[in-house]
Design an enzyme around this catalytic site. Sequence first.
Site, PDB file in Angstrom:
ATOM      1  N   GLY A 151       0.808  -1.229   0.000  1.00 49.52           N
ATOM      2  CA  GLY A 151       0.000   0.000   0.000  1.00 49.52           C
ATOM      3  C   GLY A 151       0.837   1.273   0.000  1.00 49.52           C
ATOM      4  N   TYR A 152       0.133   2.383   0.057  1.00 47.72           N
ATOM      5  CA  TYR A 152       0.747   3.714  -0.076  1.00 47.72           C
ATOM      6  C   TYR A 152       1.778   3.996   1.026  1.00 47.72           C
ATOM      7  CZ  TYR A 152       0.727   8.872   0.421  1.00 47.72           C
ATOM      8  OH  TYR A 152       1.068  10.184   0.578  1.00 47.72           O
TER       9      TYR A 152
ATOM     10  N   LEU B 186      -5.151 -11.444   5.333  1.00 49.92           N
ATOM     11  CA  LEU B 186      -4.861 -11.773   6.739  1.00 49.92           C
ATOM     12  C   LEU B 186      -5.923 -12.675   7.336  1.00 49.92           C
ATOM     13  CD1 LEU B 186      -3.656  -8.380   8.299  1.00 49.92           C
ATOM     14  CD2 LEU B 186      -2.277 -10.258   7.403  1.00 49.92           C
TER      15      LEU B 186
ATOM     16  N   SER C 103      -5.166   6.324  13.504  1.00 48.73           N
ATOM     17  CA  SER C 103      -5.514   7.509  12.727  1.00 48.73           C
ATOM     18  C   SER C 103      -6.033   8.608  13.630  1.00 48.73           C
ATOM     19  CB  SER C 103      -6.606   7.111  11.733  1.00 48.73           C
ATOM     20  OG  SER C 103      -7.218   8.240  11.183  1.00 48.73           O
TER      21      SER C 103
ATOM     22  N   TYR D 126     -15.341   2.889   9.691  1.00 44.85           N
ATOM     23  CA  TYR D 126     -13.876   2.882   9.558  1.00 44.85           C
ATOM     24  C   TYR D 126     -13.233   3.382  10.852  1.00 44.85           C
ATOM     25  CZ  TYR D 126      -9.182   4.504   8.566  1.00 44.85           C
ATOM     26  OH  TYR D 126      -7.827   4.733   8.655  1.00 44.85           O
TER      27      TYR D 126
ATOM     28  N   LYS E 212     -10.708   1.561  13.989  1.00 41.91           N
ATOM     29  CA  LYS E 212      -9.431   2.033  14.575  1.00 41.91           C
ATOM     30  C   LYS E 212      -9.548   2.124  16.097  1.00 41.91           C
ATOM     31  CE  LYS E 212      -7.059   2.386  10.812  1.00 41.91           C
ATOM     32  NZ  LYS E 212      -6.123   1.307  10.501  1.00 41.91           N
TER      33      LYS E 212
ATOM     34  N   LEU F 141      -8.212  14.935  -0.218  1.00 41.27           N
ATOM     35  CA  LEU F 141      -7.993  16.194  -0.934  1.00 41.27           C
ATOM     36  C   LEU F 141      -6.789  16.173  -1.885  1.00 41.27           C
ATOM     37  CD1 LEU F 141      -8.788  19.179  -1.344  1.00 41.27           C
ATOM     38  CD2 LEU F 141      -7.231  19.730   0.541  1.00 41.27           C
TER      39      LEU F 141
HETATM   40  P1  NAD Z   1      -3.588   1.529   1.348  1.00 41.13           P
HETATM   41  O1  NAD Z   1      -4.966   1.113   0.964  1.00 41.13           O
HETATM   42  O2  NAD Z   1      -2.685   2.047   0.299  1.00 41.13           O
HETATM   43  O3  NAD Z   1      -2.841   0.320   2.087  1.00 41.13           O
HETATM   44  C1  NAD Z   1      -3.515  -0.686   2.797  1.00 41.13           C
HETATM   45  C2  NAD Z   1      -3.028  -2.024   2.233  1.00 41.13           C
HETATM   46  O4  NAD Z   1      -3.618  -3.096   2.974  1.00 41.13           O
HETATM   47  C3  NAD Z   1      -3.409  -2.225   0.770  1.00 41.13           C
HETATM   48  O5  NAD Z   1      -2.239  -2.568   0.058  1.00 41.13           O
HETATM   49  C4  NAD Z   1      -4.406  -3.379   0.799  1.00 41.13           C
HETATM   50  O6  NAD Z   1      -4.354  -4.174  -0.377  1.00 41.13           O
HETATM   51  C5  NAD Z   1      -3.986  -4.119   2.050  1.00 41.13           C
HETATM   52  N1  NAD Z   1      -5.054  -4.887   2.733  1.00 41.13           N
HETATM   53  C6  NAD Z   1      -6.270  -4.448   3.119  1.00 41.13           C
HETATM   54  N2  NAD Z   1      -6.939  -5.423   3.748  1.00 41.13           N
HETATM   55  C7  NAD Z   1      -6.121  -6.511   3.763  1.00 41.13           C
HETATM   56  C8  NAD Z   1      -6.244  -7.823   4.308  1.00 41.13           C
HETATM   57  N3  NAD Z   1      -7.352  -8.246   4.928  1.00 41.13           N
HETATM   58  N4  NAD Z   1      -5.198  -8.665   4.168  1.00 41.13           N
HETATM   59  C9  NAD Z   1      -4.061  -8.269   3.546  1.00 41.13           C
HETATM   60  N5  NAD Z   1      -3.901  -7.057   3.019  1.00 41.13           N
HETATM   61  C10 NAD Z   1      -4.912  -6.167   3.139  1.00 41.13           C
HETATM   62  O7  NAD Z   1      -3.736   2.591   2.538  1.00 41.13           O
HETATM   63  P2  NAD Z   1      -2.660   3.500   3.267  1.00 41.13           P
HETATM   64  O8  NAD Z   1      -3.075   4.902   3.080  1.00 41.13           O
HETATM   65  O9  NAD Z   1      -1.289   3.107   2.935  1.00 41.13           O
HETATM   66  O10 NAD Z   1      -2.999   3.129   4.785  1.00 41.13           O
HETATM   67  C11 NAD Z   1      -2.245   2.214   5.530  1.00 41.13           C
HETATM   68  C12 NAD Z   1      -2.793   2.173   6.944  1.00 41.13           C
HETATM   69  O11 NAD Z   1      -2.751   3.476   7.512  1.00 41.13           O
HETATM   70  C13 NAD Z   1      -4.251   1.713   7.047  1.00 41.13           C
HETATM   71  O12 NAD Z   1      -4.390   0.948   8.229  1.00 41.13           O
HETATM   72  C14 NAD Z   1      -5.004   3.025   7.192  1.00 41.13           C
HETATM   73  O13 NAD Z   1      -6.225   2.839   7.871  1.00 41.13           O
HETATM   74  C15 NAD Z   1      -4.026   3.831   8.014  1.00 41.13           C
HETATM   75  N6  NAD Z   1      -4.207   5.294   7.887  1.00 41.13           N
HETATM   76  C16 NAD Z   1      -4.190   5.858   6.627  1.00 41.13           C
HETATM   77  C17 NAD Z   1      -4.390   7.239   6.512  1.00 41.13           C
HETATM   78  C18 NAD Z   1      -4.428   7.897   5.163  1.00 41.13           C
HETATM   79  O14 NAD Z   1      -5.014   8.983   5.050  1.00 41.13           O
HETATM   80  N7  NAD Z   1      -3.835   7.326   4.122  1.00 41.13           N
HETATM   81  C19 NAD Z   1      -4.565   8.017   7.656  1.00 41.13           C
HETATM   82  C20 NAD Z   1      -4.557   7.399   8.912  1.00 41.13           C
HETATM   83  C21 NAD Z   1      -4.377   6.031   9.012  1.00 41.13           C
HETATM   84  C1  WQD Z   2      -9.077  17.162   3.985  1.00 42.76           C
HETATM   85  C2  WQD Z   2      -9.831  18.479   3.866  1.00 42.76           C
HETATM   86  C3  WQD Z   2     -12.178  18.193   3.444  1.00 42.76           C
HETATM   87  C4  WQD Z   2     -11.672  16.427  -0.555  1.00 42.76           C
HETATM   88  C5  WQD Z   2      -9.492  11.520   6.045  1.00 42.76           C
HETATM   89  C6  WQD Z   2     -10.131  10.481   6.930  1.00 42.76           C
HETATM   90  C7  WQD Z   2      -9.254  10.214   8.120  1.00 42.76           C
HETATM   91  C8  WQD Z   2      -7.828   9.868   7.681  1.00 42.76           C
HETATM   92  C9  WQD Z   2      -7.275  10.869   6.726  1.00 42.76           C
HETATM   93  C10 WQD Z   2      -7.603   7.500   7.513  1.00 42.76           C
HETATM   94  C11 WQD Z   2     -11.180  18.477   4.576  1.00 42.76           C
HETATM   95  C12 WQD Z   2     -11.509  18.875   2.274  1.00 42.76           C
HETATM   96  C13 WQD Z   2     -11.458  16.984   0.687  1.00 42.76           C
HETATM   97  C14 WQD Z   2     -12.279  17.232  -1.574  1.00 42.76           C
HETATM   98  C15 WQD Z   2     -12.379  19.086  -0.028  1.00 42.76           C
HETATM   99  N1  WQD Z   2      -7.785   8.613   6.982  1.00 42.76           N
HETATM  100  N2  WQD Z   2     -11.801  18.287   0.963  1.00 42.76           N
HETATM  101  N3  WQD Z   2     -12.604  18.527  -1.245  1.00 42.76           N
HETATM  102  O1  WQD Z   2     -11.252  14.121   5.966  1.00 42.76           O
HETATM  103  O2  WQD Z   2      -9.232  15.156   7.101  1.00 42.76           O
HETATM  104  O3  WQD Z   2      -9.334  12.730   6.778  1.00 42.76           O
HETATM  105  O4  WQD Z   2      -8.199  11.058   5.644  1.00 42.76           O
HETATM  106  O5  WQD Z   2      -7.499   7.259   8.691  1.00 42.76           O
HETATM  107  O6  WQD Z   2      -9.855   9.169   8.807  1.00 42.76           O
HETATM  108  O7  WQD Z   2     -11.387  10.972   7.374  1.00 42.76           O
HETATM  109  O8  WQD Z   2      -8.972  14.155   4.802  1.00 42.76           O
HETATM  110  O9  WQD Z   2      -8.185  14.626   2.548  1.00 42.76           O
HETATM  111  O10 WQD Z   2     -10.556  13.798   2.859  1.00 42.76           O
HETATM  112  O11 WQD Z   2      -9.958  16.099   3.583  1.00 42.76           O
HETATM  113  O12 WQD Z   2     -12.696  20.256   0.213  1.00 42.76           O
HETATM  114  O13 WQD Z   2     -12.520  16.770  -2.700  1.00 42.76           O
HETATM  115  O14 WQD Z   2     -10.125  18.706   2.487  1.00 42.76           O
HETATM  116  O15 WQD Z   2     -13.444  18.743   3.689  1.00 42.76           O
HETATM  117  O16 WQD Z   2     -11.384  19.761   5.100  1.00 42.76           O
HETATM  118  P1  WQD Z   2      -9.811  14.118   6.205  1.00 42.76           P
HETATM  119  P2  WQD Z   2      -9.412  14.593   3.358  1.00 42.76           P
END
Ligand code: NAD
Ligand code: WQD
Length: 337
Positions: free
Chosen positions: A11-12, A60, A126, A150, A154, A199
């Site tokens: 993932g990312y 998993l 998160s 979601y 967490k 965003l």
């Molecule tokens: P992502 O979707 O790129 O990565 C998640 C990876 O997990 C993916 O590669 C997916 O294929 C894999 N996956 C999902 N379910 C699975 C399973 N059951 N078994 C095996 N693999 C599985 O997302 P990301 O942005 O890299 O996020 C990684 C972690 O960070 C996640 O737990 C996410 O909730 C958390 N997180 C992300 C953000 C964000 O904004 N990107 C913010 C806060 C927390």
């Molecule tokens: C950022 C700002 C929107 C898109 C989310 C999840 C959070 C965490 C991180 C995983 C906000 C505004 C967005 C658009 C906009 N992920 N926006 N136009 O909502 O802070 O957090 O990602 O854990 O759980 O909720 O991030 O990037 O969606 O939004 O105006 O098309 O941009 O309203 O103010 P957010 P976001």
Amino acid sequence: MKKILITGGAGYIASHTNIECIASGYQPVIVDSLVNASKESVRRVEALASRAIPFYQCDLRDEAALRRVFEQEGPIDAVIHFAALKAVGESVQEPLRYYDNNLTGSLSLFAMMKAFGVKNIVFSSSATVYGDPEKVPVTEDAPVSATNPYGWTKVMMEQILTDTARAEGWKSVILRYFNPVGAHPSGDIGEDPAYPNNLVPFVSQVAAGIREKVVVFGDDWPTPDGTGVRDYIHVVDLARAHTAALRYLEGSEGNAIFNIGTGRGYSVLEIIKAFEKACGKPIPYVIGPRRDGDVAEVLGDPSRANKELGWKAEYGLEEMVASAWNWQSKNPKGYRS
Ligand code: NAD
Ligand code: WQD
């Protein structure tokens, strides 16, 4: 060399963490179902790091397959547990899928850690667990709750992990990420969403001409310019928080929770302006209604991570958006480019 099992490792955030792990002398082993990722990200990390990385396509929740990974790999020193589904809106539509994937998957992983005596874990949490914080920047002792499935996964995972770690004598680090953005400076790995819910990837796709315009979700929030304010964190800084957490586990006891952000906020309009500067063209946008479940401002206080993890964000907004644009413009179709 210490072996680190990286769940969701294609993932990312994990792809950037793989690079930092290798740079810090760890050997990552990746498990990913590829539900939301491409194996190409692993190939690119291997190329960037000049190193082969063991990869297992495995959900998993498939305990038998996961057991085979633990058997085949031998002793694992620590797990970094990224694997989860993460789209907030989708979780409201499909709560069972989210609870099953994120909770059942984690429980299966923990059962295997227990069976194979693996006692160190870093978990991806998160800022969503703070909901609409009473005061910002928010500290780790603020109350936790959620407004969508979601977010609840967490909150629940933090509880399950804390209880399990205590009972099993594990050491655990829970990292609460704020808003991860940007990409590796090479532009070879980055965020590749099927549909951009967040965003910065949305703005990137508008800049690339893939989407017509950004819809700003409300300009009547109680913030300086009326648009939402968030604590954006460069994904390379975030990846380094994981290697800091691995080092911390080596010298610590018990469980710890850390905010991983910068403590500095930017509004939606500030992000759009910074992106325009990075890509050298105007980004069309319109003001739309507020998005359900959004809040005005979320900022994290990273002092505890600064002090106890010895970690601090190094990159600013300019590097975040420039690297996001570098990745987007080099890979207009993401990993299919
Ligand atoms: P992502 O979707 O790129 O990565 C998640 C990876 O997990 C993916 O590669 C997916 O294929 C894999 N996956 C999902 N379910 C699975 C399973 N059951 N078994 C095996 N693999 C599985 O997302 P990301 O942005 O890299 O996020 C990684 C972690 O960070 C996640 O737990 C996410 O909730 C958390 N997180 C992300 C953000 C964000 O904004 N990107 C913010 C806060 C927390
Ligand atoms: C950022 C700002 C929107 C898109 C989310 C999840 C959070 C965490 C991180 C995983 C906000 C505004 C967005 C658009 C906009 N992920 N926006 N136009 O909502 O802070 O957090 O990602 O854990 O759980 O909720 O991030 O990037 O969606 O939004 O105006 O098309 O941009 O309203 O103010 P957010 P976001």
